[in-house]
Motif scaffolding. Sequence first.
Motif, PDB file in Angstrom:
ATOM      1  N   TRP A 133       0.824  -1.213   0.000  1.00 24.43           N
ATOM      2  CA  TRP A 133       0.000   0.000   0.000  1.00 24.43           C
ATOM      3  C   TRP A 133       0.854   1.257   0.000  1.00 24.43           C
ATOM      4  O   TRP A 133       0.458   2.289  -0.573  1.00 24.43           O
ATOM      5  N   THR A 139       1.573   1.546  -3.759  1.00 23.56           N
ATOM      6  CA  THR A 139       0.455   1.769  -4.685  1.00 23.56           C
ATOM      7  C   THR A 139      -0.487   2.886  -4.268  1.00 23.56           C
ATOM      8  O   THR A 139      -1.122   3.514  -5.116  1.00 23.56           O
ATOM      9  N   GLU A 140      -0.606   3.144  -2.957  1.00 18.27           N
ATOM     10  CA  GLU A 140      -1.493   4.198  -2.443  1.00 18.27           C
ATOM     11  C   GLU A 140      -0.759   4.992  -1.365  1.00 18.27           C
ATOM     12  O   GLU A 140      -1.177   5.035  -0.205  1.00 18.27           O
ATOM     13  N   ARG A 191      -2.720   7.586   0.869  1.00 17.51           N
ATOM     14  CA  ARG A 191      -3.931   7.175   1.584  1.00 17.51           C
ATOM     15  C   ARG A 191      -3.656   7.126   3.082  1.00 17.51           C
ATOM     16  O   ARG A 191      -2.597   6.677   3.518  1.00 17.51           O
ATOM     17  N   THR A 201      -0.087   8.565   6.695  1.00 16.13           N
ATOM     18  CA  THR A 201      -0.344   7.867   5.439  1.00 16.13           C
ATOM     19  C   THR A 201       0.427   6.548   5.389  1.00 16.13           C
ATOM     20  O   THR A 201       1.313   6.289   6.209  1.00 16.13           O
ATOM     21  N   TYR A 202       0.120   5.749   4.374  1.00 16.21           N
ATOM     22  CA  TYR A 202       0.820   4.479   4.228  1.00 16.21           C
ATOM     23  C   TYR A 202       2.302   4.684   3.932  1.00 16.21           C
ATOM     24  O   TYR A 202       3.153   3.940   4.455  1.00 16.21           O
ATOM     25  N   GLY A 260      -5.840  -2.173   2.826  1.00 19.62           N
ATOM     26  CA  GLY A 260      -5.523  -0.792   2.498  1.00 19.62           C
ATOM     27  C   GLY A 260      -6.537   0.212   2.990  1.00 19.62           C
ATOM     28  O   GLY A 260      -6.795   1.223   2.328  1.00 19.62           O
TER      29      GLY A 260
END
Length: 615
Positions: free
Chosen positions: A47, A50-51, A54, A70-71, A277
């Motif tokens: 995560w 990819t994110e 987030r 955030t991640y 996620g």
Amino acid sequence: MADQARGPALWQPEVEMHTGPDGTFYVRQKAPLDSYPARMNERLLHWAETEPSRVWMAQRGDDGEWQRVTYSEAAAKVQSLAQAFIDLRLSADRPLLILSGNSISHALVALAAQHVGVPSAAIAPAYSLVSSDYGKLRDIRDQLEPGLLFVEEAAPFAPAITAVFDPSVPVLTTKGEIPGRETLSLGALAATRPTDAVAQAFDATGPDTVAKFLFTSGTTGSPKAVIQTQRMLCSNQEMIADCYAFVRDVPPVVVDWAPWNHTASGNKVFNLILYNGGTYYIDDGKPTPKAITATIRNLREISPTWYFNVPVGYQMLLDAMETDDQLRTTFFRHLSMMMYAGAGMSQPVWDRLTAVAEQMVPGGVLLAGGFGSTETGPFALMCTDRQDRAGNLGVPARGVELKLVPQGDKLEARVKSPSVTPGYWRNEKLTQEAFDEEGYYCFGDALRFAVPGQPDKGFFFDGRLAENFKLDTGTWVAVGPLRATFTDDMKGMASDVVIAGENRDRLAALVLPDWAALRALVGQRDLPDADLLAHPVVRRKAAQMLAEHMRKATGSSSRVTRFMFIEKPLEFDRGEVTDKGSINQRGVLRNRADLVEALYSDDPRVIEPALSEAQ
């Protein structure tokens, strides 16, 4: 009105069963469990890549505003702390002990430890802050021999740490220090530059690596260190994602108060977010009359997609929702599922909760329960079929085989799966006792078919075998189901009950009152507790409820004949209740033997049935 137009995506399990020659039932899903990662932190790194922006986790800061991580921020801090833990030479023999409650810092140090193969153990803060003799904390120290202690703030934990732990064990904290002991700053360690050693240690972990220890509540003795491997955590999350299929499509959002030293949130909810996620809002409230205001504040701002609480917590939220339109609207806006655990939910609470859900969401919101334990991941059984009352525990998850062994007129529940613990840390005897000859973990609980012979319809809890007892007639009393029934029969006046009557001629009960309901009944919010319990309106109504319960009962083993309200709260330090609110039936009876004796006397606090109703 909430925006859901249809129910969430859920599993569609196909269940099969076969019966052994001795009458033992074996129940499982036909489909096998899908593949899962070798280690949980693979999901964190995924995560973060990819994110990255987030939000992974949020909590209220000192200014009352949400502080978010955030991640990508989480992954960077985890790897820095992991390097620091390598430098401190932590290991399975020198693990990380976390004494304070849920926080972002707590989450980061736990993930950092397991990232490089160092187990952590989250300990109930009450063992340090409420206990007077630190007995259970000393037991835990002796089992784990920690190499590092973490507390959010040093000062509140200083007395316990000084009394229990060797001065050579350093303390990691975000604030303060403990005189005479090495105190490390979390901020400083989080700035450590990772080396190749972090990646090498991470790659060296695998399914059999011990990720953490979770301690059972210790209500019946010393807390037991239940080994939690990476295989347990990862396989269990794949089971959950298969069941709650909607979390694969929409990252889950939770607002959760339950302590991470328990498996329900420390494993299931914590890793539900990481695996899929999602975003975890740490709820700084609790289901108590004072602390519920913080939960209400949080749920007026944040809309969960999946929500967990104990029944008394739902009861308190319902009380608030009756007059708080914003709470109702925000809570149900994106909600796909509600889950309860920790105690049986009474029918009045179930009916109120499903009714308000139907008002706010077309078709309502699934309200469900399940079955598991610290030793099983915890996710083992889950019910996703809509029910008209609480209690159905559902069917086994993929990869779980449920074994039901005849024990007299009961069926003892046992399970085997990749999410079951390999045992208890440094306790071979206890480990051997926990498993049967076929390698199934033994819960010590009985289950019964919701519909005889039809495992696809689910199962109901049928009592904890160690809690059951006999009347002086030799008649067995199934305590678990009777507690649920009598709580229901009190029609909202009770939040839970404890059943008494071992070796006596009739059953009685100690009743934990629903204080808000009793005050609403008499219409006097400020009445002292003792006066409220003695109020004629309360006693008259309670006598009526008892009489109706007795009228419906089918025999001496299901008929409570008298009861007494418990005025003084149950005590954690005496093993009467866990910090999650689960009641230890035998602990209450043992510690409050004077009240049990009073139940069978002419004590004026005892409530007996209204005669006109009972006849």
